[in-house]
Design an enzyme around this catalytic site. Structure first.
Site, PDB file in Angstrom:
ATOM      1  N   GLU A  47      -5.238  -2.984  -6.235  1.00  0.00           N
ATOM      2  CA  GLU A  47      -3.811  -3.119  -6.558  1.00  0.00           C
ATOM      3  C   GLU A  47      -3.505  -4.488  -7.150  1.00  0.00           C
ATOM      4  O   GLU A  47      -3.468  -5.499  -6.449  1.00  0.00           O
ATOM      5  CB  GLU A  47      -2.951  -2.887  -5.309  1.00  0.00           C
ATOM      6  CG  GLU A  47      -3.102  -1.513  -4.696  1.00  0.00           C
ATOM      7  CD  GLU A  47      -2.598  -0.401  -5.594  1.00  0.00           C
ATOM      8  OE1 GLU A  47      -1.674  -0.655  -6.402  1.00  0.00           O
ATOM      9  OE2 GLU A  47      -3.128   0.710  -5.486  1.00  0.00           O
ATOM     10  N   GLU A  88       4.487  -3.645  -0.214  1.00  0.00           N
ATOM     11  CA  GLU A  88       3.504  -3.289  -1.250  1.00  0.00           C
ATOM     12  C   GLU A  88       2.384  -2.428  -0.672  1.00  0.00           C
ATOM     13  O   GLU A  88       1.941  -1.456  -1.300  1.00  0.00           O
ATOM     14  CB  GLU A  88       2.918  -4.549  -1.888  1.00  0.00           C
ATOM     15  CG  GLU A  88       2.030  -4.269  -3.077  1.00  0.00           C
ATOM     16  CD  GLU A  88       2.788  -3.660  -4.248  1.00  0.00           C
ATOM     17  OE1 GLU A  88       2.336  -2.614  -4.766  1.00  0.00           O
ATOM     18  OE2 GLU A  88       3.820  -4.225  -4.656  1.00  0.00           O
ATOM     19  N   GLU A  95       1.591   6.040  -2.753  1.00  0.00           N
ATOM     20  CA  GLU A  95       1.040   6.444  -4.045  1.00  0.00           C
ATOM     21  C   GLU A  95      -0.328   7.100  -3.884  1.00  0.00           C
ATOM     22  O   GLU A  95      -0.617   8.112  -4.525  1.00  0.00           O
ATOM     23  CB  GLU A  95       0.949   5.241  -4.982  1.00  0.00           C
ATOM     24  CG  GLU A  95       2.301   4.770  -5.460  1.00  0.00           C
ATOM     25  CD  GLU A  95       2.218   3.578  -6.400  1.00  0.00           C
ATOM     26  OE1 GLU A  95       1.102   3.066  -6.640  1.00  0.00           O
ATOM     27  OE2 GLU A  95       3.277   3.179  -6.909  1.00  0.00           O
TER      28      GLU A  95
END
Length: 137
Positions: A47, A88, A95
């Site tokens: 990420e 996050e 996701e």
């Protein structure tokens, strides 16, 4: 209708054996620590946004700790930065799970991902707000 395994059940080949006998107390906490470290490493590896947020936190946390504010003020400054990282990580988890279920466009998948993104955005907005409020007293 197929039965689905319970969230806390042990799946074949799973490292997460929370409900297994012998996985209690300190041994369970020790294992959980390494699962958490695996999650941080995966987020850092996969990420880009998380890497950037970690970099900013590494710069801003020492600044926050050296600010001429109370301990509570320092906690608010550092806490606002940690909140961004937490949001996050949760967004990335949403996701990943959504993509695992299906890569096809779906209104609910989009909504879930948008909710996660909105949480990150609000946590990012919270940083300058918290810092300004602490600095202005």
């Amino acid at each position: 209708m197929k039965s689905r395994p319970r969230a806390n059940s042990t799946l074949p080949g799973s490292r997460h054996e929370q409900s297994s006998p012998g996985r209690t107390g300190l041994k369970r906490i020790w294992k959980a620590l390494f699962y958490s470290l695996d999650g941080l490493a995966a987020a850092f590896r996969h990420e880009e946004a998380f890497r950037l947020e970690v970099l900013l936190a590494l710069i801003l946390v020492p600044i926050a700790l050296h600010m001429p504010v109370s301990g509570v003020g320092k906690a608010l400054l550092v806490g606002s930065l940690l909140l961004v990282l937490i949001a996050e990580l949760l967004n990335s988890a949403i996701e990943a799970v959504t993509d695992r279920i299906s890569l096809e466009d779906h209104v609910l998948a989009k909504r879930a991902k948008d909710f996660g993104s909105a949480a990150v955005m609000l946590s990012v907005i919270n940083v300058p707000v918290a810092w300004l409020l602490v600095m202005l007293g």
